[in-house]
Design a protein around this motif. Structure first.
Motif, PDB file in Angstrom:
ATOM      1  N   SER A 410       0.842  -1.192   0.000  1.00 48.75           N
ATOM      2  CA  SER A 410       0.000   0.000   0.000  1.00 48.75           C
ATOM      3  C   SER A 410       0.878   1.243   0.000  1.00 48.75           C
ATOM      4  CB  SER A 410      -0.938   0.007   1.207  1.00 48.75           C
ATOM      5  OG  SER A 410      -0.201   0.000   2.416  1.00 48.75           O
ATOM      6  N   ARG A 412       0.735   5.834  -0.407  1.00 50.13           N
ATOM      7  CA  ARG A 412       0.000   7.095  -0.541  1.00 50.13           C
ATOM      8  C   ARG A 412       0.720   8.043  -1.505  1.00 50.13           C
ATOM      9  NH1 ARG A 412      -3.849   7.282   3.829  1.00 50.13           N
ATOM     10  NH2 ARG A 412      -3.205   5.964   5.572  1.00 50.13           N
ATOM     11  N   TYR A 418      -5.096   9.086  -0.094  1.00 47.63           N
ATOM     12  CA  TYR A 418      -5.660   7.765  -0.352  1.00 47.63           C
ATOM     13  C   TYR A 418      -4.553   6.712  -0.387  1.00 47.63           C
ATOM     14  CZ  TYR A 418     -10.333   9.479  -1.527  1.00 47.63           C
ATOM     15  OH  TYR A 418     -11.581  10.032  -1.472  1.00 47.63           O
ATOM     16  N   LYS A 420      -3.380   3.230  -1.899  1.00 45.82           N
ATOM     17  CA  LYS A 420      -3.663   2.440  -3.091  1.00 45.82           C
ATOM     18  C   LYS A 420      -2.658   1.302  -3.204  1.00 45.82           C
ATOM     19  CE  LYS A 420      -5.413   6.556  -5.431  1.00 45.82           C
ATOM     20  NZ  LYS A 420      -5.174   7.532  -6.529  1.00 45.82           N
ATOM     21  N   LEU A 437       0.295   0.289 -10.498  1.00 50.54           N
ATOM     22  CA  LEU A 437      -0.853   0.622  -9.649  1.00 50.54           C
ATOM     23  C   LEU A 437      -2.132  -0.007 -10.163  1.00 50.54           C
ATOM     24  CD1 LEU A 437      -2.492   2.422  -7.575  1.00 50.54           C
ATOM     25  CD2 LEU A 437      -2.460   4.185  -9.345  1.00 50.54           C
ATOM     26  N   PRO A 439      -6.199   0.740  -9.052  1.00 51.29           N
ATOM     27  CA  PRO A 439      -6.923   1.707  -8.210  1.00 51.29           C
ATOM     28  C   PRO A 439      -7.904   1.059  -7.256  1.00 51.29           C
ATOM     29  CG  PRO A 439      -7.851   1.664 -10.409  1.00 51.29           C
ATOM     30  CD  PRO A 439      -6.670   0.761 -10.451  1.00 51.29           C
ATOM     31  N   GLN A 440      -7.391   0.619  -6.103  1.00 59.26           N
ATOM     32  CA  GLN A 440      -8.251   0.129  -5.048  1.00 59.26           C
ATOM     33  C   GLN A 440      -7.841   0.766  -3.737  1.00 59.26           C
ATOM     34  OE1 GLN A 440     -10.993  -1.329  -5.315  1.00 59.26           O
ATOM     35  NE2 GLN A 440     -10.891  -1.803  -7.489  1.00 59.26           N
ATOM     36  N   ASN A 441      -7.993   0.061  -2.603  1.00 58.55           N
ATOM     37  CA  ASN A 441      -7.732   0.691  -1.316  1.00 58.55           C
ATOM     38  C   ASN A 441      -6.783  -0.136  -0.484  1.00 58.55           C
ATOM     39  OD1 ASN A 441      -8.647   2.075   1.431  1.00 58.55           O
ATOM     40  ND2 ASN A 441      -9.393   3.323  -0.230  1.00 58.55           N
ATOM     41  N   ASN A 442      -6.889  -0.033   0.854  1.00 59.35           N
ATOM     42  CA  ASN A 442      -5.788  -0.486   1.702  1.00 59.35           C
ATOM     43  C   ASN A 442      -5.923  -1.924   2.189  1.00 59.35           C
ATOM     44  OD1 ASN A 442      -7.812  -0.229   3.589  1.00 59.35           O
ATOM     45  ND2 ASN A 442      -6.850   1.409   4.729  1.00 59.35           N
TER      46      ASN A 442
END
Length: 473
Positions: A410, A412, A418, A420, A437, A439-442
């Protein structure tokens, strides 16, 4: 009838002209790199990855040459159809790369940016990964969930969302080397408890005992599938008005324990539960004979001295048969001697490399802008930064693929806010490629197959079960 045929001939001719006009003619080469996002220039991707679409960030009408294929942008976005992408990747496997050339037409003249490559690895990536979607605030967890995505198609499905469980927090979803049938996660506040998914069986645990300072957190499975290492932490947070690191999470106390999923017992060593030390972030070696964790001298008072807390990397021998520990600690990396601190140790499935997050102080690095990924070669003890993957912003939590050829972490780096997921290829010598990359989250975590546990069953267990109490061995 003749008139209709003539119209089709004219239309076909016009379409032919449009197609020919789409390819840049005699473009003037530029010294500048192509301004695209995400930055896929010179990245290495697995052969089974879904199409990597990207945007042109410059001005003017842009055209992309991918191999010998012409791809036009739609509102500045280059999109690859599934068949076209698979053909490009298939051709790229033979030469090891696909070459791209991006051109833009300005004032009637074609200009061409420096060509770039996407390298294609025959090391396939685990087809699924899961992650937590949560707003980038400090108290904005009322709408969140744990999701999974297919890396070969990008289809997405929620594993569990907290609109079904009273808007509570959910975190720390963890699998046994990517096996979705062995899963642990925590639910906090309303309907709280630790949920263990074990070969189709779902159980909620009440993990606070009279002998531990908190409920269990930060899990890591033992390779046997019968044990899970946890830390127990008395964690607090503080906010900064004038600091590059916006939030600080720190421990006033913490220990490391091991939980038996069959007997519902927890055990520890005096060396993993020392009163004058903070112990946290446990992880097992792939052979199950060593328990690694981060440990620091217990500084006080907190939070006054939070910058003085620096964690080193240690390990202790472990016997899974009777849940017993060795009688001494071994220091793997003395980070405090380098005025640094470590968190999130994770070992490659072959046992060769250990990746960890290194930062200036503390143990919760997800808001520390100096946080970088480092690697220990466990065959000789050498330690080095992962230079190709680190950025000027937070690079933190990470997980190995089931075969150890890929690492997801992950970061930032895009906007400082955010989190990613970035993916990097790891070669036989522990060298990392430039990451790409998605594009999703943690809290990204690989799985070898889809997580098929029922949302309804998970919800029922959380809402209706009073939970099973764990006991102390």
């Amino acid at each position: 009838m003749r008139r209709i045929i003539d119209k089709f001939i004219i239309l076909a001719a016009l379409l032919s002209l449009v197609s020919c006009a789409g390819k840049p003619t005699n473009p003037e080469p530029l010294a500048d790199e192509a301004p695209i996002f995400p930055d896929y220039k010179e990245v290495t991707v697995p052969e089974n990855i879904a199409p990597l679409n990207f945007s042109f960030l410059g001005e003017g009408k842009a055209v992309l040459l991918a191999g010998d294929k012409v791809i036009k942008s739609c509102r500045g976005v280059f999109k690859f159809g599934g068949c076209k992408w698979r053909k490009l990747i298939s051709e790229g496997k033979e030469s090891g790369k696909v070459q791209f050339s991006l051109s833009v037409k300005k004032e009637g003249k074609w200009l061409s940016y420096k060509p770039f490559n996407i390298y294609v690895s025959t090391d396939r990536i685990d087809p699924w990964f899961s992650y937590r979607l949560i707003p980038p605030g400090y108290q904005g967890w009322q709408e969140m969930g744990i999701y999974q995505r297919n890396l070969e198609s990008y289809s997405e499905k929620a594993i569990l969302t907290n609109d079904l469980t009273g808007g509570n927090c959910m975190n720390c979803h963890t699998y046994l080397n990517g096996d979705p049938s062995k899963m642990v996660f925590h639910a906090r506040a309303t309907f709280g408890g630790t949920v263990v998914v074990n070969e189709g069986e779902i159980e909620k645990l009440n993990t606070k005992t009279d002998s531990t300072i908190s409920a269990l957190v930060y899990p890591y499975w033992h390779p046997s599938g019968d044990l899970v290492a946890f830390s127990v932490n008395k964690t607090l947070q503080a906010f900064h008005n004038h600091d590059a690191n916006r939030i600080e999470v720190y421990d006033e106390a913490s220990d490391v324990v091991v939980y038996n999923v069959n007997t519902k017992e927890i055990a520890w060593s005096p060396l993993t539960k020392a009163e004058n030390r903070f112990e946290t972030f446990p992880t097992f070696s792939p052979d199950g004979k060593w328990l690694y964790f981060c440990s620091a001298e217990a500084v006080a008072p907190m939070p006054d001295k939070y910058r003085e807390a620096r964690y080193g990397l240690y390990r202790i021998a472990f016997n899974a048969e009777d849940m017993s520990f060795g009688d001494s600690l071994e220091c793997v990396y003395d980070a405090p001697a380098d005025s640094a601190s470590v968190s999130f140790p994770r070992i490659s499935p072959d046992g060769r490399f250990l990746c960890f997050t290194r930062h200036g102080y503390g143990n919760f690095s997800i808001w520390h802008k100096d946080a970088d990924l480092w690697m220990v070669d466990l065959s000789d003890g050498s330690v080095k930064p992962m230079e190709n993957v680190n950025s000027d912003d937070v690079d933190s939590f990470h997980t190995w693929s089931s075969d150890g050829k890929w690492l997801v972490f992950s970061s930032r780096r895009d906007d400082g806010l955010y989190t990613k997921p970035y993916f990097t290829h790891i070669d036989a010598n522990g060298n990392a490629s430039k990451p790409f990359l998605l594009p999703q989250n943690n809290l990204p975590a690989f799985t070898t197959e889809k997580v098929n546990v029922s949302k309804r069953k998970l919800t029922d267990v959380l809402r209706k079960s009073s939970g099973t109490d764990v006991t102390v061995r």
